[in-house]
Write an enzyme that holds these catalytic residues in place. Structure first.
Site, mmCIF file in Angstrom:
data_model
loop_
_atom_site.group_PDB
_atom_site.id
_atom_site.type_symbol
_atom_site.label_atom_id
_atom_site.label_comp_id
_atom_site.label_asym_id
_atom_site.label_seq_id
_atom_site.Cartn_x
_atom_site.Cartn_y
_atom_site.Cartn_z
ATOM 1 N N LYS A 88 3.133 -10.119 0.060
ATOM 2 C CA LYS A 88 3.458 -11.060 -1.022
ATOM 3 C C LYS A 88 4.971 -11.236 -1.123
ATOM 4 C CE LYS A 88 -0.703 -11.955 -2.262
ATOM 5 N NZ LYS A 88 -1.254 -13.253 -1.891
ATOM 6 N N ASP A 119 -10.728 -20.452 8.998
ATOM 7 C CA ASP A 119 -9.728 -19.401 8.864
ATOM 8 C C ASP A 119 -8.346 -20.050 8.868
ATOM 9 O OD1 ASP A 119 -7.949 -17.131 9.621
ATOM 10 O OD2 ASP A 119 -9.884 -16.104 9.762
ATOM 11 N N TYR A 132 0.088 -4.589 1.495
ATOM 12 C CA TYR A 132 -0.366 -5.783 0.760
ATOM 13 C C TYR A 132 0.785 -6.347 -0.078
ATOM 14 C CZ TYR A 132 -2.134 -8.570 -3.054
ATOM 15 O OH TYR A 132 -2.283 -9.576 -3.977
ATOM 16 N N ASN A 153 -10.344 -2.029 -8.608
ATOM 17 C CA ASN A 153 -9.662 -2.415 -9.843
ATOM 18 C C ASN A 153 -10.443 -1.951 -11.069
ATOM 19 O OD1 ASN A 153 -8.951 -5.093 -7.865
ATOM 20 N ND2 ASN A 153 -7.291 -3.973 -8.806
ATOM 21 N N SER A 174 2.278 -12.023 -6.794
ATOM 22 C CA SER A 174 1.757 -10.931 -7.608
ATOM 23 C C SER A 174 2.893 -10.201 -8.309
ATOM 24 C CB SER A 174 1.029 -9.958 -6.668
ATOM 25 O OG SER A 174 0.739 -8.756 -7.323
#
Ligand code: NAD
Ligand code: WQD
Length: 338
Positions: free
Chosen positions: A153, A58, A149, A199, A124
């Site tokens: 980013k 991790d 999320y 998606n 992204s």
């Protein structure tokens, strides 16, 4: 050059490991397998004929990371590891900030303590928010993200920029991916979502393989040519090759660089359905449903900067993206669980 690939067992990571090994790089993968299977790496080895050194680790585990870097002597890191489900991030913001942000801070700290100051980060197009104009260039302002999320980013971009500014020995490349789809031509590796896909393309391929009975199109009243959302879909192998080009830039001492990785062409949801049907011969039944919260009407990239500075251009068109997504799904109806 020896490259640490975090999240290398995942969808984009596994495809990138193939391209790195094909280009002659030594690769070391770490992944906690929270959203992937080690089988993807066995299949990468089948494709490239080279073993993939792997540690189940991790990125929050400082001690283990440090042991790996003591042992492996890497020169650079391509950092894919992160949680990526938009809807889940709204339900579990703490988990997303902890995993993605605290995880990256830990990784970067261990890297610098080992004198490894080269990183390529998976960002992204979501950092642009709802863009004022398209195509989106890297100089367009970042926008308001609609979910945690996206904020991870956006915040991580800022964190990495600040770290590079304070210590110019760092080379940091932020790659803003648009919508990756498709799979390796072999059909041996591909996207393997848990549960109901969020998606579009994995949903379509699951309809095609008979796992779901129809696609719901999220809204047909957007201000777009056919009313459905328009995105810049990019073949995952082209995206993977973009990372190899970015590594070359790192070797040339990039400093801080930001690149969009997209094709520059927008396709609507219905364009994708029709192209998929034409490319595969499989019919996709669909119904029009309400808009999905947080969706925007249009985004597509200007990929000019990546072409000019990295010499990178996406080579696969939409038919190949559809055909390759289908080739993966039909040969692996249960992903890596077969
Ligand atoms: P993925 O889930 O297939 O791959 C991410 C990998 O990271 C998984 O194998 C997962 O097990 C691993 N991981 C997650 N948390 C970890 C941790 N704490 N420690 C170690 N490993 C961990 O996703 P992907 O589609 O391959 O995406 C790769 C990266 O690209 C992600 O950072 C994602 O946010 C970003 N990205 C993806 C898309 C997309 O549409 N797929 C678009 C833009 C950006
Ligand atoms: C594409 C289009 C939907 C599913 C997301 C993240 C983004 C990035 C890529 C990581 C939209 C429509 C979808 C369905 C549909 N990921 N759709 N029915 O939303 O552009 O981007 O993945 O960084 O951050 O937000 O991709 O594939 O979910 O949707 O009509 O069942 O397909 O409304 O117009 P999106 P997507």
């Amino acid at each position: 050059m020896r490259i640490l690939v975090t999240g290398g067992a995942g969808y984009i990571g596994s495809h990138t490991v193939v391209e790195l090994q094909n280009a002659g790089y030594d690769v070391v993968v770490i992944d906690n397998l929270s959203n992937s299977s080690e089988k993807s790496l066995e299949r990468v080895a089948e494709i490239t004929g080279k073993k993939v050194p792997f540690y189940r680790c991790d990125i929050l585990d400082r001690e283990k990371l440090s042991d790996i870097l003591d042992k492996e002597k890497v020169d650079a890191c391509i950092h894919f590891a992160g949680l990526k489900a938009v809807g889940e991030s709204v339900q579990k913001p703490w988990e997303y900030y902890e995993n993605n942000i605290a995880g990256t801070l830990t990784l970067v700290d261990v890297m610098r303590k080992h004198g490894v100051k080269n990183i390529i980060f998976s960002s992204s197009s979501t950092v642009y928010g709802d863009p004022e104009t398209v195509p989106i260039t890297e100089s367009c302002p970042k926008g308001v993200c609609t979910n945690p999320y996206g904020w991870t980013k956006s915040m991580l971009e800022q964190i990495l920029m600040d770290i590079q500014k304070a210590d110019p020995e760092w080379n940091v490349i932020l790659l803003r991916y648009f919508n990756p789809i498709g799979a390796h031509k072999s059909g041996r590796i591909g996207e393997n979502p848990n549960g109901i896909p969020n998606n579009l393309m994995p949903y379509i391929t699951q309809v095609a393989v008979g796992k779901r009975d129809h696609l719901t199109v999220f809204g047909n009243d957007y201000n777009t040519p056919d009313g459905t959302g328009v995105r810049d879909y990019i073949h995952v192998v082209d995206l993977a090759k973009g990372h190899v080009k970015a590594l070359k830039k790192i070797e040339d001492k990039a400093g801080l660089k930001i690149y969009n990785l997209g094709t520059g062409t927008g396709y609507s949801v219905l364009d994708i359905v029709h192209n998929f049907e034409e490319a595969t011969g499989v019919k996709i039944p669909y119904e029009i449903g309400p808009r999905r919260a947080g969706d925007i009407a249009i985004n597509y990239a200007s990929p000019d900067l990546a072409r000019e500075e990295l010499g990178w251009v996406a080579e696969n068109g939409i038919k190949e993206m559809c055909a390759d997504s289908w080739n993966w799904q039909k040969n692996n109806p249960n992903g890596y669980d077969d």
